[in-house]
Design a protein around this motif. Sequence first.
Motif, PDB file in Angstrom:
ATOM      1  N   ARG A  80       0.795  -1.222   0.000  1.00  0.00           N
ATOM      2  CA  ARG A  80       0.000   0.000   0.000  1.00  0.00           C
ATOM      3  C   ARG A  80       0.836   1.285   0.000  1.00  0.00           C
ATOM      4  N   SER A  81       2.076   1.190  -0.456  1.00  0.00           N
ATOM      5  CA  SER A  81       2.885   2.398  -0.617  1.00  0.00           C
ATOM      6  C   SER A  81       4.010   2.142  -1.608  1.00  0.00           C
ATOM      7  N   LEU A  82       4.269   3.133  -2.455  1.00  0.00           N
ATOM      8  CA  LEU A  82       5.388   3.101  -3.398  1.00  0.00           C
ATOM      9  C   LEU A  82       6.373   4.165  -2.954  1.00  0.00           C
ATOM     10  N   VAL A  83       7.593   3.745  -2.603  1.00  0.00           N
ATOM     11  CA  VAL A  83       8.598   4.669  -2.089  1.00  0.00           C
ATOM     12  C   VAL A  83       9.545   5.056  -3.227  1.00  0.00           C
ATOM     13  N   ILE A  84       9.641   6.370  -3.486  1.00  0.00           N
ATOM     14  CA  ILE A  84      10.463   6.872  -4.582  1.00  0.00           C
ATOM     15  C   ILE A  84      11.570   7.760  -4.020  1.00  0.00           C
ATOM     16  N   GLY A  85      12.812   7.417  -4.312  1.00  0.00           N
ATOM     17  CA  GLY A  85      13.950   8.227  -3.891  1.00  0.00           C
ATOM     18  C   GLY A  85      14.090   9.458  -4.770  1.00  0.00           C
ATOM     19  N   VAL A  86      14.182  10.626  -4.146  1.00  0.00           N
ATOM     20  CA  VAL A  86      14.247  11.891  -4.878  1.00  0.00           C
ATOM     21  C   VAL A  86      15.307  12.804  -4.275  1.00  0.00           C
ATOM     22  N   ASP A  87      15.521  13.921  -4.940  1.00  0.00           N
ATOM     23  CA  ASP A  87      16.416  14.968  -4.441  1.00  0.00           C
ATOM     24  C   ASP A  87      15.576  16.022  -3.732  1.00  0.00           C
ATOM     25  N   GLN A  88      16.147  16.672  -2.723  1.00  0.00           N
ATOM     26  CA  GLN A  88      15.460  17.791  -2.084  1.00  0.00           C
ATOM     27  C   GLN A  88      16.326  19.051  -2.077  1.00  0.00           C
ATOM     28  N   ASN A  89      17.456  19.005  -2.793  1.00  0.00           N
ATOM     29  CA  ASN A  89      18.406  20.119  -2.776  1.00  0.00           C
ATOM     30  C   ASN A  89      18.748  20.668  -4.156  1.00  0.00           C
ATOM     31  N   ASN A  99       8.258  27.925   1.552  1.00  0.00           N
ATOM     32  CA  ASN A  99       6.943  28.466   1.910  1.00  0.00           C
ATOM     33  C   ASN A  99       5.916  27.386   2.219  1.00  0.00           C
ATOM     34  N   THR A 100       6.040  26.234   1.526  1.00  0.00           N
ATOM     35  CA  THR A 100       5.058  25.162   1.705  1.00  0.00           C
ATOM     36  C   THR A 100       5.626  23.942   2.418  1.00  0.00           C
ATOM     37  N   GLY A 101       6.954  23.815   2.413  1.00  0.00           N
ATOM     38  CA  GLY A 101       7.577  22.628   2.989  1.00  0.00           C
ATOM     39  C   GLY A 101       7.539  21.426   2.065  1.00  0.00           C
ATOM     40  N   GLN A 102       6.950  21.590   0.865  1.00  0.00           N
ATOM     41  CA  GLN A 102       6.820  20.489  -0.075  1.00  0.00           C
ATOM     42  C   GLN A 102       8.015  20.446  -1.032  1.00  0.00           C
ATOM     43  N   ILE A 103       8.397  19.232  -1.440  1.00  0.00           N
ATOM     44  CA  ILE A 103       9.448  19.073  -2.447  1.00  0.00           C
ATOM     45  C   ILE A 103       8.809  19.246  -3.825  1.00  0.00           C
ATOM     46  N   GLU A 104       9.462  20.022  -4.685  1.00  0.00           N
ATOM     47  CA  GLU A 104       8.883  20.296  -5.997  1.00  0.00           C
ATOM     48  C   GLU A 104       9.975  20.410  -7.049  1.00  0.00           C
ATOM     49  N   GLY A 105       9.586  20.253  -8.322  1.00  0.00           N
ATOM     50  CA  GLY A 105      10.527  20.365  -9.431  1.00  0.00           C
ATOM     51  C   GLY A 105      10.184  19.393 -10.537  1.00  0.00           C
ATOM     52  N   PHE A 106      11.003  19.398 -11.583  1.00  0.00           N
ATOM     53  CA  PHE A 106      10.754  18.563 -12.756  1.00  0.00           C
ATOM     54  C   PHE A 106      10.744  17.079 -12.395  1.00  0.00           C
ATOM     55  N   ASP A 107      11.765  16.612 -11.676  1.00  0.00           N
ATOM     56  CA  ASP A 107      11.800  15.202 -11.286  1.00  0.00           C
ATOM     57  C   ASP A 107      10.666  14.852 -10.326  1.00  0.00           C
ATOM     58  N   TYR A 303       8.539  20.520 -18.178  1.00  0.00           N
ATOM     59  CA  TYR A 303       9.795  21.098 -18.667  1.00  0.00           C
ATOM     60  C   TYR A 303       9.673  22.613 -18.798  1.00  0.00           C
ATOM     61  N   ASP A 304       8.583  23.065 -19.405  1.00  0.00           N
ATOM     62  CA  ASP A 304       8.393  24.504 -19.597  1.00  0.00           C
ATOM     63  C   ASP A 304       8.277  25.237 -18.263  1.00  0.00           C
ATOM     64  N   ARG A 305       7.628  24.611 -17.307  1.00  0.00           N
ATOM     65  CA  ARG A 305       7.431  25.262 -16.012  1.00  0.00           C
ATOM     66  C   ARG A 305       8.729  25.370 -15.219  1.00  0.00           C
ATOM     67  N   TRP A 306       9.484  24.286 -15.174  1.00  0.00           N
ATOM     68  CA  TRP A 306      10.624  24.235 -14.262  1.00  0.00           C
ATOM     69  C   TRP A 306      11.976  24.537 -14.911  1.00  0.00           C
TER      70      TRP A 306
END
Length: 323
Positions: A80-89, A99-107, A303-306
Amino acid sequence: MRSTTVPTRSAAALAVLAACAAVLGGGGPSGAVPTAATGAPQAVQQTQQQQAQSDTCDIYASVPPSSVDGPAVKAIKARRSLVIGVDQNSYRWGARNPNTGQIEGFDIDLARAIGTAIMGDPEKVVLKPVATADRVDAVQKNRVDLIVRTMTVNCKRMEDVAFSKPYFSITQRVLVPKTSPAKNLDEAIGGRNVCVAKGSTAADVFDPAKNGAKKDAGAHLTVVENQLDCLVLMQLGKVDATMTDDGLAAGQAAQDQTVRIVDGDVQPEVIGVAMLKGSTDLTARVNQVLADYHAGGEWGRSYDRWLKPYMLNDAEHYWPVPH
């Protein structure tokens, strides 16, 4: 070439964040992998040539796309969970919004799309920050199911993990402070203190054990856990330059207006999603999501956004097409 390893630290807290222009919309790009660069230092040119001769694998090779749930996908769904390794930096790729504490970006857009398509519920997708040097280890030790973190596909890594079809084309670039007199890549790294992330392709460029490169570039390497630490060290005047891929370089240049990317790049490469070898059905599901993600325009919109406002040589495009 000497090498110094710098301990991990909270680079994001130290980095000076510059204000960035609003991104613009537009159609999603498609096209060929960027061509090989010119003007690289002799040692790096030799590295590129020798690596091309030694790499006999097909970096575009992967299993055919499929929407069928096999044993690996069924086991993830049962958990019941899919764990995805990402960057936060990495600004514009995977970074925590203060401002939100959320990780965001193209990846991050891509990771959420893959997770939601497989699990059918975004609440069942877990994004787990993973350091550059820990990406392969995190997959092999089952700490994550997938890595969506600007991970270059190469022959050595294909022995350790399974990769999806590539979803982005890159080359290695060099960043320097705007006060640096360096006009090109040769001047930026020749005899200079160059920062690279541990376990990165940039680190491999300078590693004679991995690619047979000569040491005549005279670079002194400073090795860090995450590539954003290099930006901090440049801000502090501790290193002269940073080598990383052009996507991350563009993000750093957008994040901090006091650094710039010098002319010249090396080693055209592609990025893919990494996962455990043997989980063929999971790789096939990821490949299906990637195909749908691009065909449906989501790749282009992300791509256009980020990235589009900050990428160099945008006319060359970045959705990879096999030669």
